[in-house]
Scaffold this motif. Structure first.
Motif, PDB file in Angstrom:
ATOM      1  N   LEU A  25      15.023 -24.802 -20.928  1.00 21.97           N
ATOM      2  CA  LEU A  25      14.683 -25.401 -19.614  1.00 21.97           C
ATOM      3  C   LEU A  25      13.218 -24.925 -19.155  1.00 21.97           C
ATOM      4  O   LEU A  25      12.794 -25.659 -18.229  1.00 21.97           O
ATOM      5  N   GLU A  26      12.895 -23.726 -19.525  1.00 20.69           N
ATOM      6  CA  GLU A  26      11.376 -23.462 -19.388  1.00 20.69           C
ATOM      7  C   GLU A  26      10.907 -22.560 -20.520  1.00 20.69           C
ATOM      8  O   GLU A  26      11.665 -21.701 -21.226  1.00 20.69           O
ATOM      9  N   ALA A  27       9.818 -22.424 -20.840  1.00 13.69           N
ATOM     10  CA  ALA A  27       9.057 -21.860 -21.790  1.00 13.69           C
ATOM     11  C   ALA A  27       7.534 -21.900 -21.753  1.00 13.69           C
ATOM     12  O   ALA A  27       6.757 -22.684 -22.038  1.00 13.69           O
ATOM     13  N   ALA A  28       7.120 -20.568 -21.187  1.00 15.79           N
ATOM     14  CA  ALA A  28       5.664 -20.643 -20.967  1.00 15.79           C
ATOM     15  C   ALA A  28       4.977 -18.998 -20.648  1.00 15.79           C
ATOM     16  O   ALA A  28       5.988 -18.454 -20.284  1.00 15.79           O
ATOM     17  N   VAL A  29       4.097 -18.842 -20.702  1.00 15.92           N
ATOM     18  CA  VAL A  29       3.285 -17.620 -20.309  1.00 15.92           C
ATOM     19  C   VAL A  29       2.944 -17.566 -18.840  1.00 15.92           C
ATOM     20  O   VAL A  29       2.226 -18.581 -18.390  1.00 15.92           O
ATOM     21  N   LYS A  30       3.276 -16.526 -18.160  1.00 16.37           N
ATOM     22  CA  LYS A  30       3.386 -16.711 -16.637  1.00 16.37           C
ATOM     23  C   LYS A  30       3.009 -15.330 -16.120  1.00 16.37           C
ATOM     24  O   LYS A  30       2.960 -14.364 -17.012  1.00 16.37           O
ATOM     25  N   MET A  31       2.810 -15.287 -14.789  1.00 15.44           N
ATOM     26  CA  MET A  31       2.277 -14.109 -14.047  1.00 15.44           C
ATOM     27  C   MET A  31       3.700 -13.670 -13.428  1.00 15.44           C
ATOM     28  O   MET A  31       4.052 -14.374 -12.493  1.00 15.44           O
ATOM     29  N   ILE A  32       4.330 -12.590 -13.815  1.00 16.72           N
ATOM     30  CA  ILE A  32       5.622 -12.136 -13.274  1.00 16.72           C
ATOM     31  C   ILE A  32       5.473 -10.977 -12.267  1.00 16.72           C
ATOM     32  O   ILE A  32       4.825  -9.776 -12.738  1.00 16.72           O
ATOM     33  N   PRO A  33       5.791 -10.970 -11.121  1.00 18.24           N
ATOM     34  CA  PRO A  33       5.417  -9.687 -10.271  1.00 18.24           C
ATOM     35  C   PRO A  33       6.342  -8.706 -10.377  1.00 18.24           C
ATOM     36  O   PRO A  33       7.507  -8.723 -10.985  1.00 18.24           O
ATOM     37  N   ASP A  34       5.627  -7.571 -10.158  1.00 22.07           N
ATOM     38  CA  ASP A  34       6.377  -6.252 -10.493  1.00 22.07           C
ATOM     39  C   ASP A  34       7.747  -6.048  -9.561  1.00 22.07           C
ATOM     40  O   ASP A  34       8.663  -5.440  -9.859  1.00 22.07           O
ATOM     41  N   GLN A  65      -2.033 -26.475 -11.418  1.00 15.27           N
ATOM     42  CA  GLN A  65      -1.075 -26.181 -12.501  1.00 15.27           C
ATOM     43  C   GLN A  65       0.159 -25.415 -12.255  1.00 15.27           C
ATOM     44  O   GLN A  65       1.359 -25.781 -12.527  1.00 15.27           O
ATOM     45  N   GLU A  66      -0.054 -23.805 -11.743  1.00 17.56           N
ATOM     46  CA  GLU A  66       0.953 -23.379 -11.898  1.00 17.56           C
ATOM     47  C   GLU A  66       0.859 -22.332 -10.383  1.00 17.56           C
ATOM     48  O   GLU A  66      -0.455 -22.179 -10.038  1.00 17.56           O
ATOM     49  N   VAL A  67       1.822 -21.726  -9.766  1.00 21.30           N
ATOM     50  CA  VAL A  67       1.705 -21.001  -8.459  1.00 21.30           C
ATOM     51  C   VAL A  67       2.685 -19.877  -8.723  1.00 21.30           C
ATOM     52  O   VAL A  67       3.859 -20.285  -9.076  1.00 21.30           O
ATOM     53  N   TYR A  68       2.258 -18.723  -8.731  1.00 21.91           N
ATOM     54  CA  TYR A  68       3.032 -17.628  -8.751  1.00 21.91           C
ATOM     55  C   TYR A  68       3.261 -16.677  -7.616  1.00 21.91           C
ATOM     56  O   TYR A  68       2.071 -16.557  -7.032  1.00 21.91           O
TER      57      TYR A  68
END
Length: 245
Positions: free
Chosen positions: A195-204, A231-234
């Motif tokens: 469904l999704e596959a990407a390198v992203k910023m994940i919050p602690d 492009q992306e919002v984290y």
């Protein structure tokens, strides 16, 4: 094993908005352009292009559209020069926000981001003001359907994944940025679809917000989604239970 993705509560909000506006193909297309520019049009020789193609497939982009994007990218390189710029800031209730843009006009993208924060009750910050609250990770999301949880977990860990989380409707696999491509390709070879596959910023950690703050935060996300440069919002907002606006 457990993780901190809360995929449906956090990331899926933006995914739905992208799909509704029909912009996801354009955004992925720009990723393909940048990948081709930096590494050439042959996926076998360009890991970033392979990652971009995987992202496109996860967004249900048809193969012929992907191929056209690669060919178009090869011809566009002389006229389009995309620059990746990252902005940081705070949403309502102190929510941490990171915005990745891919733009050929940095003044336009900065204006769009600043306006989104302002209209949604947030504030644009300086570089590094919230980045330390996130970790860069590869994330692969697979629909649970009738898949066996233990089997998928072992497949992911054997491929080199760092973590595996079973949510209500999805499996979320986390990798290091360096191992993302290897894990993704191993799972693809096993016949899995994403469904999704990407390198992203994940919050602690996450910040719980109430209904009023959720409305403001959703406004920021919607305005950012309206920008062609974004492009992306984290973010680390945890929306109220049942929130779906």
């Amino acid at each position: 094993m457990s993780g901190h993705s809360k995929w449906h509560n956090i990331q899926n909000k933006k995914g739905k908005a992208d799909a509704q506006r029909g912009k996801i193909f354009t955004k992925v297309g720009k990723e393909i352009v940048l990948a081709v520019k930096n590494g050439g049009p042959v996926p076998e020789n360009n890991p970033k292009l392979r990652d971009a193609i995987a992202k496109a497939k996860a967004a249900n982009m048809p193969n012929d559209t992907i191929n056209r994007s690669i060919k178009k990218a090869s011809g566009e390189l002389a006229s389009v020069d995309y620059e990746r710029i990252v902005y940081e800031g705070y949403g309502p209730s102190g929510v941490a926000v990171i915005i990745e843009t891919l733009t050929d006009n940095r003044n336009r993208s900065a204006g769009d981001v600043r306006a989104a924060f302002s209209k949604g009750g947030g504030t644009m910050g300086t570089t590094g003001c919230v980045n330390f609250m996130f970790q860069e990770k590869g994330e692969i999301v697979i629909e649970r359907a009738d898949l066996d949880e233990e089997e998928i977990m072992m497949m992911a860990l054997d491929a080199g994944a760092e973590d595996f989380e079973a949510e209500d409707e999805v499996f979320v696999i986390t990798t290091s940025p360096d191992d993302f491509g290897t894990v993704r390709e191993a799972l693809e070879a096993d016949g899995l679809e994403f469904l999704e596959a990407a390198v992203k910023m994940i919050p602690d950690t996450y910040t719980a917000i109430d209904e009023e703050a959720a409305k403001k935060m959703q406004k920021i996300l919607n305005l950012l989604d309206d920008s062609d440069d974004v492009q992306e919002v984290y973010h680390n907002a945890e929306f109220p239970e049942g929130w779906d606006e």
